[in-house]
Design a protein around this motif. Structure first.
Motif, PDB file in Angstrom:
ATOM      1  N   ILE A 115      -0.528  -6.868  -7.824  1.00 43.04           N
ATOM      2  CA  ILE A 115      -1.170  -7.951  -8.397  1.00 43.04           C
ATOM      3  C   ILE A 115      -2.766  -7.569  -8.592  1.00 43.04           C
ATOM      4  N   ALA A 116      -3.124  -7.279  -9.837  1.00 44.61           N
ATOM      5  CA  ALA A 116      -4.522  -6.828  -9.957  1.00 44.61           C
ATOM      6  C   ALA A 116      -5.180  -8.159 -10.735  1.00 44.61           C
ATOM      7  N   ASN A 117      -6.035  -8.383 -10.513  1.00 48.25           N
ATOM      8  CA  ASN A 117      -7.133  -9.426 -11.230  1.00 48.25           C
ATOM      9  C   ASN A 117      -8.251  -8.842 -11.390  1.00 48.25           C
ATOM     10  N   LYS A 118      -8.454  -8.609 -12.898  1.00 51.31           N
ATOM     11  CA  LYS A 118      -9.699  -8.014 -13.441  1.00 51.31           C
ATOM     12  C   LYS A 118      -9.700  -6.530 -12.995  1.00 51.31           C
ATOM     13  N   PRO A 119      -8.713  -5.669 -13.134  1.00 52.44           N
ATOM     14  CA  PRO A 119      -9.054  -4.409 -12.796  1.00 52.44           C
ATOM     15  C   PRO A 119      -9.964  -3.627 -13.381  1.00 52.44           C
ATOM     16  N   GLY A 120     -10.089  -2.451 -12.707  1.00 50.47           N
ATOM     17  CA  GLY A 120     -10.943  -1.516 -13.319  1.00 50.47           C
ATOM     18  C   GLY A 120     -10.883  -0.185 -12.513  1.00 50.47           C
ATOM     19  N   HIS A 121     -11.405   0.891 -12.832  1.00 49.65           N
ATOM     20  CA  HIS A 121     -11.246   2.302 -12.123  1.00 49.65           C
ATOM     21  C   HIS A 121     -11.824   2.218 -10.928  1.00 49.65           C
ATOM     22  N   PHE A 122     -12.987   1.562 -10.843  1.00 46.18           N
ATOM     23  CA  PHE A 122     -13.544   1.357  -9.521  1.00 46.18           C
ATOM     24  C   PHE A 122     -12.728   0.614  -8.270  1.00 46.18           C
ATOM     25  N   VAL A 123     -12.343  -0.437  -8.573  1.00 45.40           N
ATOM     26  CA  VAL A 123     -11.580  -1.415  -7.855  1.00 45.40           C
ATOM     27  C   VAL A 123     -10.400  -0.469  -7.666  1.00 45.40           C
ATOM     28  N   ASN A 124      -9.431  -0.025  -8.643  1.00 46.86           N
ATOM     29  CA  ASN A 124      -8.316   0.595  -8.301  1.00 46.86           C
ATOM     30  C   ASN A 124      -8.315   1.706  -7.396  1.00 46.86           C
ATOM     31  N   THR A 125      -9.447   2.608  -7.782  1.00 51.38           N
ATOM     32  CA  THR A 125      -9.378   3.904  -6.592  1.00 51.38           C
ATOM     33  C   THR A 125     -10.042   3.379  -5.249  1.00 51.38           C
ATOM     34  N   GLN A 126     -10.683   2.267  -5.129  1.00 52.22           N
ATOM     35  CA  GLN A 126     -11.046   1.857  -3.862  1.00 52.22           C
ATOM     36  C   GLN A 126      -9.835   1.379  -2.988  1.00 52.22           C
ATOM     37  N   PHE A 127      -9.288   0.753  -3.979  1.00 52.94           N
ATOM     38  CA  PHE A 127      -7.885   0.098  -3.410  1.00 52.94           C
ATOM     39  C   PHE A 127      -6.677   1.278  -2.990  1.00 52.94           C
ATOM     40  N   ALA A 128      -6.981   2.440  -3.644  1.00 53.04           N
ATOM     41  CA  ALA A 128      -5.930   3.696  -3.319  1.00 53.04           C
ATOM     42  C   ALA A 128      -6.482   4.192  -2.159  1.00 53.04           C
ATOM     43  N   LYS A 129      -7.798   4.305  -1.938  1.00 53.12           N
ATOM     44  CA  LYS A 129      -8.310   4.952  -0.688  1.00 53.12           C
ATOM     45  C   LYS A 129      -7.875   4.049   0.655  1.00 53.12           C
ATOM     46  N   LYS A 130      -8.121   2.708   0.215  1.00 55.07           N
ATOM     47  CA  LYS A 130      -7.800   1.897   1.515  1.00 55.07           C
ATOM     48  C   LYS A 130      -6.188   2.033   2.039  1.00 55.07           C
ATOM     49  N   LEU A 131      -5.586   2.012   0.668  1.00 51.41           N
ATOM     50  CA  LEU A 131      -4.074   1.980   1.045  1.00 51.41           C
ATOM     51  C   LEU A 131      -3.634   3.413   1.604  1.00 51.41           C
ATOM     52  N   GLN A 132      -4.161   4.520   0.993  1.00 53.25           N
ATOM     53  CA  GLN A 132      -4.062   5.846   1.570  1.00 53.25           C
ATOM     54  C   GLN A 132      -4.334   5.982   3.213  1.00 53.25           C
ATOM     55  N   LYS A 133      -5.565   5.308   3.656  1.00 54.05           N
ATOM     56  CA  LYS A 133      -5.905   5.622   4.710  1.00 54.05           C
ATOM     57  C   LYS A 133      -4.903   4.589   5.618  1.00 54.05           C
ATOM     58  N   LEU A 134      -4.658   3.621   5.336  1.00 57.45           N
ATOM     59  CA  LEU A 134      -3.678   2.599   5.997  1.00 57.45           C
ATOM     60  C   LEU A 134      -2.327   3.490   6.281  1.00 57.45           C
ATOM     61  N   ILE A 135      -1.675   3.942   5.185  1.00 55.12           N
ATOM     62  CA  ILE A 135      -0.674   5.097   5.343  1.00 55.12           C
ATOM     63  C   ILE A 135      -0.732   5.926   6.176  1.00 55.12           C
ATOM     64  N   LYS A 136      -1.775   6.701   6.197  1.00 58.45           N
ATOM     65  CA  LYS A 136      -2.024   7.794   7.068  1.00 58.45           C
ATOM     66  C   LYS A 136      -2.064   7.393   8.548  1.00 58.45           C
ATOM     67  N   ILE A 137      -2.662   6.420   8.661  1.00 60.14           N
ATOM     68  CA  ILE A 137      -2.737   5.795  10.285  1.00 60.14           C
ATOM     69  C   ILE A 137      -1.170   5.404  10.636  1.00 60.14           C
ATOM     70  N   GLU A 138      -0.656   4.678   9.738  1.00 58.54           N
ATOM     71  CA  GLU A 138       0.770   4.284  10.070  1.00 58.54           C
ATOM     72  C   GLU A 138       1.558   5.411  10.352  1.00 58.54           C
ATOM     73  N   GLU A 139       1.554   6.580   9.577  1.00 61.62           N
ATOM     74  CA  GLU A 139       2.358   7.623   9.637  1.00 61.62           C
ATOM     75  C   GLU A 139       2.019   8.350  11.016  1.00 61.62           C
ATOM     76  N   ARG A 140       0.529   8.437  11.272  1.00 56.30           N
ATOM     77  CA  ARG A 140       0.283   9.219  12.447  1.00 56.30           C
ATOM     78  C   ARG A 140       0.782   8.612  13.829  1.00 56.30           C
TER      79      ARG A 140
END
Length: 462
Positions: free
Chosen positions: A281-306
């Protein structure tokens, strides 16, 4: 089991980069399993590879831009959205320039090319990260926010409000990725007139014309601006339609702007590197917020996988009990540190130890606050791995196991009396000449307590 996919054959497209104005040739090529999405700059020495990875995002002005070791990939989001929208897992994208072609400003032509090339299944299971909790990223400066919540499939809702009368508030929803090709792929990028003037004045959008971007007229057009637009787009006349957009194109959907923002979200979130099962669910999305969210989710996934803790039925009859273990391992109490083998294959083994207060090492290792020594945990992991390597010979009782190397040892949690330790050892490389190289993890109380890379060799008793 859903299998990974790639394209059946390679296919080439040509076009112009929106900002650079350079002609670019792009070739989609099949990729092996677990490759993901990778770009290859065939115009540079060594054909450097840049993975579609959020960690390589360096700039999000007027698009998402990646850089790895000085090599750039500009505006890949429309192509990445098409790749995800066509349900692909692996693809190689070769380019002879830094910027991908803008085409008509949408993902339409990329989707058509992928469908023409065909899609094939591969012999590997698709990796999917299932969202279990609500995860949010907010850009305090703009008020933009992206949230993901649990869902049965991958779906996206984009809500945009640009504070202008000509565009107003728009929403768009994709309930399933299968809707991308018909409902989202043909939605073109857009700009406001005031932004367009700034881009032209700064030498950008050299590859732009009225066929690859919707221009919303949010201000009065002066005669000077009109002349500049005619010159920039090589048009004799330019006018404004009743719906407030420059002429020469017709909207595909009344909410095409919101749908294109949704398209950008799909492309940008592919940079996470793994498929998501959840509702975005994205409110006022843009490339900055999209990619920051991607980085946050990627980090959380890697921690969980590890830290992911495998679950085993400890009450199930073991594959080996202590007597069968002693028939294979040369160790004996008090230096035998595994009680059971729960499972074993050609490439992994799982062992168990019940840690009791009667362990001899507790007598001298902090007797007032007993903690299992880390070196003993490493030895227990090695003994578990020893079962795997000794099972490859017909007479394990005639062999001894010796350490060759221990790397990347980490201790994360204390192990106390009363804990049940589970050891999982996975081969990093196949066993050759009696040499076993494995990744070993130890778990207790639902947590990863220790890990190490171990290398050992078996040798016949003299």
């Amino acid at each position: 089991m859903v299998k990974q996919t790639t394209i059946a054959s390679e296919i080439t497209l040509s076009g112009v980069g929106l900002h650079t104005g350079k002609e670019v040739t792009m070739t989609f090529k099949p990729a092996p399993i677990n490759n993901g999405f990778t770009f290859v700059r065939v115009d540079l020495e060594g054909n450097p590879i840049i993975e579609a990875d959020a960690n390589y995002v360096v700039n999000t002005q007027r698009g998402t831009n990646l850089e790895k070791r000085g090599v750039m990939i500009q505006t890949p989001e429309h192509v990445l959205a098409a790749v995800v929208g066509c349900d692909l897992d692996n693809i190689v994208i070769e380019l002879n320039s830094s910027e991908l072609p803008i085409m008509d400003g949408s993902s339409k032509y990329f989707v058509e090319a992928i469908e023409k090339a065909g899609i094939v299944e591969q012999e590997a299971e698709r990796k999917v990260y299932v969202i279990k909790d609500v995860i949010t990223y907010t850009d305090e400066a703009t008020g933009s926010e992206i949230t993901v919540i649990p869902s049965d499939n991958y779906c996206v809702t984009a809500m945009v409000d640009f504070g202008t009368k000509v565009l107003g508030t728009q929403n768009a929803t994709m309930k399933n990725i299968s809707e991308f090709k018909t409902e989202i792929a043909n939605c073109r990028t857009f700009s406001f007139l005031h932004e367009l003037e700034s881009l032209l004045n700064n030498g950008l959008i050299k590859g732009g014309d009225l066929n690859n971007a919707i221009v919303y007229v949010d201000k009065e057009i002066s005669s000077e601006t009109m002349n500049n637009l005619k010159k920039a787009f090589n048009k004799e006349t330019i006018s404004v339609k009743e719906n407030g957009i420059l002429d020469n194109l017709t909207l595909h959907h009344p909410n095409e702007a919101a749908r294109h923002k949704l398209l950008d979200i799909v492309g940008d979130l592919s940079l996470i590197g793994i498929r998501i099962q959840g509702k975005i669910i994205a409110n006022k999305p843009g490339h900055f917020v999209n990619t920051q969210f991607a980085k946050k989710l990627q980090k959380l996934i890697k921690i969980e996988e590890r830290n992911q803790v495998p679950v085993y039925d400890l009450h199930k009859e073991p594959l080996m009990d202590i007597h069968q273990i002693m028939a294979i391992l040369p160790h004996r109490p008090p230096f035998l540190f595994i009680d059971r083998i729960l499972e074993m294959s050609d490439s992994h083994v799982v062992g168990l130890k019940n840690v009791t207060m009667n362990e001899p090492f507790f007598v001298g290792h902090f007797p007032d606050a007993p903690v299992m020594p880390g070196v003993i945990i490493v030895e227990a992991m090695a003994q578990t791995g020893g079962i795997l390597v000794l099972s490859t010979v017909p007479d394990p009782e005639n062999y001894l196991t010796f350490f060759m190397k221990i790397d990347n040892v980490k201790f994360k949690q204390k192990v106390l009396p009363g804990d049940t330790l589970v050891f999982k050892c996975d081969l990093i490389t196949p066993i050759r000449r009696g040499i076993c190289h494995m990744q070993a993890n130890a778990y207790a109380n639902g947590k990863l307590v220790a890990q190490a890379e171990l290398m050992a060799q078996i040798a016949k008793k003299q």
